[in-house]
Design an enzyme around this catalytic site. Structure first.
Site, PDB file in Angstrom:
ATOM      1  N   TYR A 145      22.132  48.114  74.193  1.00 23.05           N
ATOM      2  CA  TYR A 145      21.499  46.787  74.219  1.00 23.05           C
ATOM      3  C   TYR A 145      22.503  45.732  74.712  1.00 23.05           C
ATOM      4  CZ  TYR A 145      19.984  42.258  72.553  1.00 23.05           C
ATOM      5  OH  TYR A 145      19.689  40.919  72.483  1.00 23.05           O
ATOM      6  N   GLY A 288      26.708  50.721  63.496  1.00 20.66           N
ATOM      7  CA  GLY A 288      26.892  49.688  64.528  1.00 20.66           C
ATOM      8  C   GLY A 288      26.980  48.266  64.018  1.00 20.66           C
TER       9      GLY A 288
END
Ligand code: UDP
Length: 325
Positions: A145, A288
């Site tokens: 992303y 993450g």
């Protein structure tokens, strides 16, 4: 007229409303993959809004829409934005976010539109090397992303040099809250964000709120984030459009508050605002998640004259009002 891609989504719709309230004509281009037609129908009552349902990867249609309307500038929100999904299904992200934006820029240049405000993200910085993060911080994304957004920033730099395409890239930190008059709000399916998830846990039949990790090196063990109110954020886009209109050069800005709050602090504030005891369970860390992400917003203040003025409590209040509708 301003073209807003992704104007049926959470942040895009708040900008559309702000533009309409200023008497600006707005064209929304959205494929409704995550946005909502109900939001568009609702927004139409606030001004001159035209809607085209289309995909950025349908170049012929996109180019037709741009050539049939007199567009002065573009604000580009349309993108997939879930970090976890981008790790599992990167092609969805590269094809939509990167290829879609290349098509958009091509259609813009083809129609001689040379101003764009782009939704970038703090995720382009990756794991922070220092905090708060200013715009000089190295950009080293740790997921697809963030990579897609950084690639687009680089493409925009090249298009600036070669074709004179002027861009302002706004790197958002954690966006929160809803319209203060509850006309629109945050509507994600599924919902993954902290504040709506906590608030949803207050409803009858709601799930126990899951807190991801309480063993980080922070003051109470939970992650620190910089929560920026969605109306303050929309306002930054208006200032960025004015900056480009006044001949501003390609530039990029962090949008945050310079203040961090832990997940536990946000949770306590939600209990205070709702007046309810919210069920919670501690879960393992989410993959993450950096421990601390806080913006240094000095540049946006100095160059754009932007000043966020809503507090975290304001954001939680407006979000709760919206969730209760
Ligand atoms: N978070 C959490 N429970 C949730 C959603 C989020 O504990 O149901 C935590 C998440 O681990 C992170 C913070 O809240 O530390 C903000 O997460 P969010 O998804 O809202 O935004 P992000 O920081 O990923 O952009």
């Amino acid at each position: 007229m301003i073209l807003v891609t992704g104007g049926a989504g959470y942040i895009g719709s708040h900008l559309v409303l702000a533009l309409l309230e200023q008497g600006e004509k707005v064209l929304v281009y959205d494929n409704l993959s995550t946005g909502h037609i109900e939001t568009i129908e609702n927004l139409k009552q606030y001004g001159d809004l035209v809607f085209y349902q289309g995909d950025l990867n349908n170049y012929t249609y996109l180019n037709d829409v741009l050539s049939q309307n007199k567009i002065d500038a573009v604000v580009h929100f349309a993108a997939f934005s879930q970090v976890g999904e981008s790790v599992v299904n990167p092609s969805k992200y590269y094809e939509n976010n990167v290829v879609g934006t290349i098509n958009l820029l091509k259609a813009m240049l083809n129609n001689n539109i040379k101003k764009i405000v782009f939704s970038s993200t703090a995720a382009t910085y990756g794991e922070p090397v220092y905090t708060p993060i200013d715009e000089k911080h190295i950009q080293n994304p740790i997921n697809p992303y963030g990579q897609t957004k950084l690639m687009i920033e680089h493409i925009m730099d090249d298009y600036n040099r070669a074709y004179g395409l002027k861009s302002v890239r706004l790197r958002y930190f954690n966006v929160a809250g809803a319209d203060s008059k509850s006309r629109i709000g945050e509507w994600h399916e599924p919902e993954t964000h902290l504040i709506p998830n906590i608030l949803k846990s207050t409803f009858a039949g709601g799930k126990t709120f899951q807190m991801f990790g309480d063993d980080y090196e922070t003051k109470d063990g939970t992650c620190v984030r910089d929560y920026i109110n969605v109306e303050d954020l929309a306002n930054a886009h208006i200032l960025a459009l004015n900056y480009l209109k006044n001949g501003g050069e390609t530039n990029y800005f962090n949008l945050g508050t310079n203040e961090g709050n832990t997940v536990k602090e946000v949770f306590s504030m939600c209990e205070k605002v709702t007046g309810k005891k919210i069920p919670v369970e501690i879960k393992p860390r989410r993959a993450g998640d950096p421990a601390i992400l806080v913006a240094d917003n000095t540049k946006a203040k100095e160059v754009l004259g932007w000043m966020p003025n809503k507090t975290l409590e304001d954001s939680i209040r407006s979000a709760y009002k919206w969730e209760n509708l």
